[in-house]
Design a protein around this motif. Structure first.
Motif, PDB file in Angstrom:
ATOM      1  N   MET A 108       0.831  -1.200   0.000  1.00  0.00           N
ATOM      2  CA  MET A 108       0.000   0.000   0.000  1.00  0.00           C
ATOM      3  C   MET A 108       0.867   1.252   0.000  1.00  0.00           C
ATOM      4  SD  MET A 108      -2.985  -1.014   2.739  1.00  0.00           S
ATOM      5  CE  MET A 108      -3.169   0.690   3.257  1.00  0.00           C
ATOM      6  N   LYS A 111       0.162   7.074   1.693  1.00  0.00           N
ATOM      7  CA  LYS A 111      -1.091   7.821   1.816  1.00  0.00           C
ATOM      8  C   LYS A 111      -2.244   6.918   2.250  1.00  0.00           C
ATOM      9  CE  LYS A 111      -4.324  10.662  -0.843  1.00  0.00           C
ATOM     10  NZ  LYS A 111      -5.475   9.837  -0.436  1.00  0.00           N
ATOM     11  N   SER A 112      -2.304   5.696   1.713  1.00  0.00           N
ATOM     12  CA  SER A 112      -3.376   4.769   2.085  1.00  0.00           C
ATOM     13  C   SER A 112      -3.292   4.414   3.560  1.00  0.00           C
ATOM     14  CB  SER A 112      -3.292   3.497   1.233  1.00  0.00           C
ATOM     15  OG  SER A 112      -3.519   3.790  -0.132  1.00  0.00           O
ATOM     16  N   ASP A 115      -4.639   7.308   5.511  1.00  0.00           N
ATOM     17  CA  ASP A 115      -6.081   7.506   5.357  1.00  0.00           C
ATOM     18  C   ASP A 115      -6.897   6.490   6.152  1.00  0.00           C
ATOM     19  OD1 ASP A 115      -5.661   9.642   3.706  1.00  0.00           O
ATOM     20  OD2 ASP A 115      -5.988   8.542   1.840  1.00  0.00           O
ATOM     21  N   THR A 116      -6.262   5.411   6.620  1.00  0.00           N
ATOM     22  CA  THR A 116      -6.969   4.342   7.333  1.00  0.00           C
ATOM     23  C   THR A 116      -6.302   4.108   8.673  1.00  0.00           C
ATOM     24  OG1 THR A 116      -7.340   3.296   5.177  1.00  0.00           O
ATOM     25  CG2 THR A 116      -7.867   1.992   7.130  1.00  0.00           C
ATOM     26  N   ILE A 321      -7.505  -1.392  -3.147  1.00  0.00           N
ATOM     27  CA  ILE A 321      -6.671  -0.194  -2.946  1.00  0.00           C
ATOM     28  C   ILE A 321      -5.453  -0.270  -3.863  1.00  0.00           C
ATOM     29  CG2 ILE A 321      -5.192   1.032  -1.297  1.00  0.00           C
ATOM     30  CD1 ILE A 321      -7.107   0.195   0.910  1.00  0.00           C
TER      31      ILE A 321
END
Length: 579
Positions: A108, A111-112, A115-116, A321
């Motif tokens: 991933m 940024k991913s 964001d989580t 994703i």
């Protein structure tokens, strides 16, 4: 339950069991035999009444009980085979799903991750996959077995009396309507429950990691109240699911029972008129009664299926994703010179760029220090060099090759990174220093530990390099943890070394030792340092001063102090300390 989206989701889940064709074939064979044996019970009972009790055939006294026992024996054997084999298939599929999700974690984008929350990620891989596992192990087996059972029983009932069978089938649309409404509600509440479970996991994880702060600030009761709130919400969603499940199954059974009573009434009238024998009457009623359990199980498994499909939605969204893009193909020889040309970077939700037109050359085999107030863009800049992010505009050249053109794994093989947030693993000291590499021998690991001045405490431990250090090195002091992280970077021996506040947890004596090691390493690598300690910065070959994302000064420690500009002000304001 049977809408296109549900079928598509379940089809995606079933692809995880398709590799096990032999096991699936064995399970299906067992399920077909179980279904065929179900009406056999009613057929044997018909002969038991007509031949055994009414005709008093002496041979039937032995043969028919034996056949009845044989039916149940075979049903038991094939039930066992179907359950064990289907569970094995489900476990293999669950393993594969979790493995794919963990693999997704590794690739991933940064940024991913940002964001989580980590709690939601953990909940998806643990709780959501468990829900999906139940749908895999129960749903398809129950759907096939009980559907075949109902078909087999209906076929037998049609054979005995098609009129009564058609009367019973009047309830089918009502049952289908109830199951569909329950499916919609169950999917809705299950989805909310799984989302909230991420909040439960997140808060639990935070409380575990922040246990010292919670105690120091006397926030135990506050944390208990917070946790109670998310648990109460979880309970509400769970109770709503139970209500739907508890109402749906009895409703279906009541409707089926009402239909049964009507059929029994008409069957008895037909039997009285001689339309069929007493044995046929009993076997028909038994066959109809035997459909109750499959109908109940199909209704119940629908609840499990909806939970699994709600979890599957979350899982497949996660698996969709986007991975880090590896557009680079070149693998040029790397010396370590970096050129930042008009570099601009802006985070997605930020109003202003974090970096604004940075023009900087970082010479190979020299040390460059990045200084500036908090939020000036220092960490963002090194994240761009490691390609955790891509520039908004401008570019970065490594030895005259655009960074984006270099193969990503190859690039990172030539970068060692030590962050201010030390990351260690619940493993041995040896494994932590040699993390990600199996080719280093013990001598190289010991030398790296000596270079980082970690060997002096490692050799005093009872198990030496084999000492287990606990969760994120919890059994070590802050300085020891930091030195292990630095030893890991030294062992990698990459031409580019990035130190992001890497000496922040060291006392003055330990830092002095590290400075000696770093002085030796500067001769053959490019070192980029983010630091606030003058003792770390002043020996750098050049110092780049950042202010609100702009490069405002560049020079040596002595030169920048003489200019009495931004660098001197940072020192006067205490942003650069002596230790």
């Amino acid at each position: 339950m049977y809408d296109r989206q549900s079928l598509k989701l379940y089809g995606q889940l079933l692809r995880y069991i398709l590799p096990y064709k032999s096991a699936i074939a064995l399970t299906l064979f067992s399920l077909v035999l179980i279904a065929l044996l179900e009406p056999a019970t009613a057929y044997v009972l018909k002969d038991l009444v007509d031949v055994g009790l009414i005709e008093q055939d002496p041979n039937s006294f032995v043969i028919l009980p034996f056949l009845l026992a044989l039916v149940f024996i075979f049903k038991g054997v094939f039930e066992y085979i179907s359950k064990v084999v289907s569970q094995w298939i489900s476990e293999r599929a669950t393993l594969q799903i979790r493995l794919e999700m963990f693999e997704k974690l590794q690739f991933m984008t940064l940024k991913s991750f940002q964001d989580t929350t980590s709690g939601h990620l953990m909940s998806k891989i643990t709780h959501n996959v468990s829900q999906t596992s139940q749908a895999l192990v129960n749903a398809w087996v129950v759907l096939i077995r009980d559907t075949l059972m109902i078909i087999a029983l209906l076929a037998y009932m049609l054979y005995v009396s098609w009129e009564l069978t058609l009367l019973m089938l009047v309830i089918a649309p009502v049952v289908a309507f109830l199951i569909n409404k329950a499916s919609q509600l169950m999917r809705k509440y299950s989805r909310k429950s799984q989302e909230n479970m991420g909040a439960v996991t997140q808060q639990l994880e935070e409380s575990i990691h922040a246990h010292k702060d919670i105690k120091v600030y006397g926030a135990e009761q506050y944390e208990i109240e917070r946790f109670n709130q998310v648990l109460a919400k979880q309970m509400q969603y769970n109770v709503k699911q139970v209500r739907v499940a508890a109402l749906n199954v009895p409703l279906v059974q009541v409707i089926a029972a009402i239909a049964l009573s009507f059929v029994v009434y008409f069957a008895m009238k037909l039997a009285a008129d001689g339309a069929f024998t007493p044995g046929e009457l009993v076997s028909f009623i038994l066959a109809m009664a035997l459909t109750f359990d499959p109908i109940r199980r199909l209704t119940s498994v629908n609840i499990t299926l909806q939970k699994g499909l709600a979890a599957a939605e979350s899982i497949f969204e996660f698996l969709a994703i986007t991975n880090e893009t590896n557009t680079g193909t070149q693998q040029p020889p790397i010396k370590g010179e970096l050129q930042l040309n008009n570099l601009v970077f802006q985070y997605d939700r930020a109003e202003q760029p974090t970096l604004k037109g940075i023009q900087l050359t970082i010479p190979a085999n020299q040390t460059t220090a990045l200084v500036g107030a908090s939020g000036s863009g220092k960490s963002t800049l090194v994240n761009l060099i490691a390609r955790f992010y891509a520039p908004t505009s401008g570019d970065i050249l490594l030895d005259n090759t655009p960074l984006a053109d270099i193969e990503l794994d190859y690039l990172r093989q030539h970068i060692a990174f030590v962050s201010q947030h030390v990351v260690l693993f619940n493993d041995s000291i040896r494994a932590n220093i040699a993390y990600g590499h199996d080719e280093f021998d013990e001598a190289a690991i010991i030398q790296a530990a000596k270079d980082a001045h970690a060997w002096e405490f490692i050799e005093k431990l009872p198990d030496g390099l084999d000492t287990m250090i606990g969760d994120n090195g919890a059994l070590l002091s802050g300085g020891q943890r930091q030195r292990l992280a630095i030893a890991r970077a030294f062992l990698k021996n990459a031409p580019i070394l990035i130190l992001d506040e890497a000496t922040s947890a060291l006392d003055n004596q330990s830092e002095a030792m590290i400075q000696q090691a770093m002085a030796k390493l500067r001769q053959n690598r490019t070192v980029i340092i983010i630091a606030h300690r003058l003792s770390t910065i002043e020996q750098a070959d050049q110092i780049a001063v950042l202010d609100q994302g702009e490069l405002v000064e560049l020079g040596t420690h002595r030169d920048l102090l003489a200019q009495q500009g931004a660098y001197a002000r940072l020192q006067q304001q205490g942003e650069l300390g002596s230790g």
